[in-house]
Design a protein around this motif. Sequence first.
Motif, short mmCIF file in Angstrom:
data_model
loop_
_atom_site.label_atom_id
_atom_site.label_comp_id
_atom_site.label_asym_id
_atom_site.label_seq_id
_atom_site.Cartn_x
_atom_site.Cartn_y
_atom_site.Cartn_z
N UNK A 1 4.76 -2.36 2.21
CA UNK A 1 3.73 -1.92 1.27
C UNK A 1 2.47 -2.75 1.48
N UNK A 2 1.52 -2.66 0.56
CA UNK A 2 0.26 -3.38 0.73
C UNK A 2 0.45 -4.89 0.69
N UNK A 3 1.43 -5.36 -0.07
CA UNK A 3 1.66 -6.80 -0.18
C UNK A 3 2.27 -7.40 1.08
N UNK A 4 2.90 -6.59 1.90
CA UNK A 4 3.56 -7.13 3.10
C UNK A 4 2.68 -7.07 4.34
N UNK B 1 5.86 -6.45 17.98
CA UNK B 1 5.02 -5.26 17.81
C UNK B 1 5.08 -4.87 16.35
N UNK B 2 4.04 -4.19 15.87
CA UNK B 2 3.97 -3.88 14.44
C UNK B 2 3.81 -2.38 14.21
N UNK B 3 4.41 -1.93 13.10
CA UNK B 3 4.28 -0.54 12.65
C UNK B 3 3.67 -0.55 11.26
N UNK B 4 2.93 0.50 10.94
CA UNK B 4 2.24 0.55 9.64
C UNK B 4 2.62 1.81 8.88
N UNK B 5 2.97 1.63 7.61
CA UNK B 5 3.29 2.75 6.75
C UNK B 5 3.56 2.27 5.34
N UNK B 6 3.81 3.23 4.46
CA UNK B 6 4.14 2.95 3.06
C UNK B 6 5.58 3.37 2.81
N UNK B 7 6.41 2.39 2.47
CA UNK B 7 7.85 2.60 2.25
C UNK B 7 8.07 3.50 1.03
N UNK B 8 9.08 4.36 1.08
CA UNK B 8 9.28 5.29 -0.05
C UNK B 8 9.55 4.63 -1.38
#
Length: 256
Positions: free
Chosen positions: A38-41, A57-64
């Motif tokens: 989420x935004x905090x992580x 490596x990094x991935x970006x998204x919003x967890x359900x």
Amino acid sequence: MIDSHSHIYLEEFDADRSDVVARARQAGVRHLVLPNVDLDTVEPMMALHRAFPAYTSVAMGLHPTSVGENFRSDLAAVKAIFDRGGFVAVGEVGIDLYWDKTYRNEQIEVFDEQLRWAERTGLPVIIHCREGLDEILWTFDNYGGTLPKCVFHSFGGTVDDVEAIRRRGDFLFGINGIVTFKNSKLGDVLPAIGLDRILLETDCPYLTPVPFRGRRNESAYIPHIAAKIAELLGTTIDEVSARTDANAQRFFDIDI
């Protein structure tokens, strides 16, 4: 071996994060993929990536489970970060109705939107699915575009689930410590998946494999997961390592 799903940027590792990385290297783990929550992580994850740029490596998204009443503004903020680039996947994203079904429809909307980020950028998707396979398959069936490459992270489903997923696309499956659990049914499911569709992962600090259950999970435990997969598929750890590494490098388009 590549840990395709590690959260060692979380606070559970604040006291010894560098030691955790060192132990992973010593255990033969040569790369980590870090999915966002989420935004905090975002900042802790990116700080770890800056500290070990070649190793992560990094991935970006919003967890359900982070989809709530402010989901539209949260998603817009995550999208702004995603648009900066530098990510190997959209994730982790999906549907989780295990704890709370309040935002079921909103989770579907957010998942669909993030699939579209992946389609537009050509990136793969790391899918979190917990008590939400019907909703994910419904989203696939009603997508309307070209579905991106996806991996079903932390997969613990049945042969029927595998077949239902594969009818929608040539997707991959992340296998972690669940495969070592006494009550796991994955021994019957792995042959239906096949080694060419498996990514190794820990999902640390969660889902610690046997013989370390009860402790905090970490990326150094990947060899125990690989060993169990090798046992169940009647092959060697070296074969599991080589094939799953090739899968991960191809899926995430990383050259390590």
